[in-house]
Design a protein around this motif. Structure first.
Motif, PDB file in Angstrom:
ATOM      1  N   LEU A 121     -73.035  14.370  -3.019  1.00 15.06           N
ATOM      2  CA  LEU A 121     -73.439  12.968  -3.103  1.00 15.06           C
ATOM      3  C   LEU A 121     -73.876  12.428  -1.752  1.00 15.06           C
ATOM      4  N   TYR A 125     -77.172  10.411  -1.300  1.00 15.30           N
ATOM      5  CA  TYR A 125     -77.117   8.974  -1.049  1.00 15.30           C
ATOM      6  C   TYR A 125     -76.784   8.602   0.397  1.00 15.30           C
ATOM      7  N   SER A 349     -72.308  16.340 -10.678  1.00 19.07           N
ATOM      8  CA  SER A 349     -73.157  15.471  -9.861  1.00 19.07           C
ATOM      9  C   SER A 349     -74.208  14.781 -10.712  1.00 19.07           C
ATOM     10  N   GLU A 353     -74.554  10.805 -10.986  1.00 23.88           N
ATOM     11  CA  GLU A 353     -75.802  10.143 -10.615  1.00 23.88           C
ATOM     12  C   GLU A 353     -76.324   9.286 -11.759  1.00 23.88           C
TER      13      GLU A 353
END
Length: 361
Positions: A121, A125, A349, A353
């Motif tokens: 992540l 991000y 993930s 997301e």
């Protein structure tokens, strides 16, 4: 990376942790973050009697797990069951205990999963996402991790019960714990809970990959693959819990992805507790029936568990394997849970997301 990560962060005075427009005596304000808190079932702090008793008492007192009236159940639990069961459960935990880290395998694997998800992540991000884990029973508690996240500046919280299939005794009680934790917070973060992902294509692909990898290592292929799921009382199904139907769909999707014949994979249920009827067929009985029917080589996978734990490392590879061999079976193969395998982390993930959409893009 998000188009504008700084949009999440209030304007702070450099080095002070205070809003630029706030008076000097204003309490420090943390830069705003999005939190991802994954949750698993839990583990005792040690296999010794009192830690084991505390853990079992918390777990078996949860009325989503055992829904008998408290006036009837608690005397039986506290005076009879918990006087003996911590010894037998502790002995089973000792068989699988991670002595090097001083913790159960579930704790080790969940920590490794959290680390891998945090890295994935962060690559997606940046540093505006905080990832951590908690346990529904035992430590680290849900409340303690929610408190840490709020103190760190989390203003949007994604709570992820790490159960592929929904059940009141797993997903719902994990959500109950985070709801209660937020009741104690002066400044509650916005909250989203992640729904079940039993039919997510990446999850099915990860399961299929683990089966194919196991098959490739075997000189003689098993006669049958059992998908063994944690059981529940049958009346929960009749009351509307979707768990049973979701388990059946996962097995079907796995079989279709593998391209196998319909009878090549069967669904069974393990971990029966108490006198009432649970979801059937029971894994421990079914493996013995298969052996007596001439199925001498079988493999078992546990799709409902996101991480190997007492039910897989001790029950499947202990009691269930012994039942198969005692009934005349010859080769028993256990296919490990997905744990922190790259395909599993990639699947989780993707789920995260999708559930962060609108908060982070």
């Amino acid at each position: 990376m998000p188009d504008n990560p700084k949009a999440l962060t209030p304007s702070l005075r450099p080095g002070e942790g205070r809003l630029a427009h706030a008076p000097a005596d204003h309490p420090p304000v943390k830069p705003a973050k999005v939190g991802v808190l994954i949750s698993n079932l839990g583990t005792p702090d040690s296999p010794d009697y009192w830690p084991m008793r505390r853990y079992l008492s918390e777990f078996l007192s949860d009325q989503r797990v055992i829904d008998y009236p408290r006036w009837k159940w608690q005397p039986l639990l506290q005076l009879i069951i918990l006087s003996k069961r911590p010894f037998s459960s502790g002995a089973n935990y000792r068989k699988i205990w991670n002595e090097e880290r001083g913790e159960s395998p579930l704790m080790t694997i969940t920590r490794d999963q959290t680390r891998a998800l945090s890295e994935a992540l962060a690559a997606r991000y940046g540093d505006c996402v905080m990832v951590d884990f908690c346990m529904r029973y035992g430590n680290p508690s849900t409340a303690s991790k929610v408190r840490e996240m709020v103190a760190a500046g989390v203003e949007k919280l994604l709570f992820f019960p790490l159960y592929p299939h929904y059940a009141g005794a797993t997903s719902a009680t994990a959500n109950d714990a985070v709801f209660r934790a937020l009741m104690a917070e002066k400044r509650q973060p916005a909250l989203r809970t992640v729904p079940e992902y039993f039919d997510h294509p990446a999850y099915i692909e990860a399961l299929a990959g683990s089966v194919e990898a196991a098959w490739a290592k075997l000189e003689r292929k098993p006669d049958m693959l059992l998908a063994s799921y944690h059981g529940m009382p049958k009346r929960y199904l009749m009351a509307g819990d979707p768990y049973h139907c979701q388990c059946q769909k996962t097995t079907r999707l796995l079989r279709e992805r593998l391209g196998w014949a319909e009878r090549a994979i069967q669904t069974t249920f393990q971990s029966v507790f108490g006198p009432e009827e649970w979801l059937q067929p029971y894994t421990v009985k079914h493996v013995a029936e298969l052996a007596r029917a001439g199925k001498k080589r079988i493999a078992v996978i546990a799709p409902a568990f996101s991480a190997d734990c007492i039910e897989t490392l001790e029950e499947i590879q202990g009691e269930i394997q012994e039942a198969f061999l005692h009934a005349g079976g010859e080769e028993f193969t256990y296919i490990p849970c997905l744990n922190d395998a790259p395909a599993h982390i990639a699947a989780l993930s993707q789920v995260i997301e999708a559930n962060l959409a609108g908060w982070l893009d």
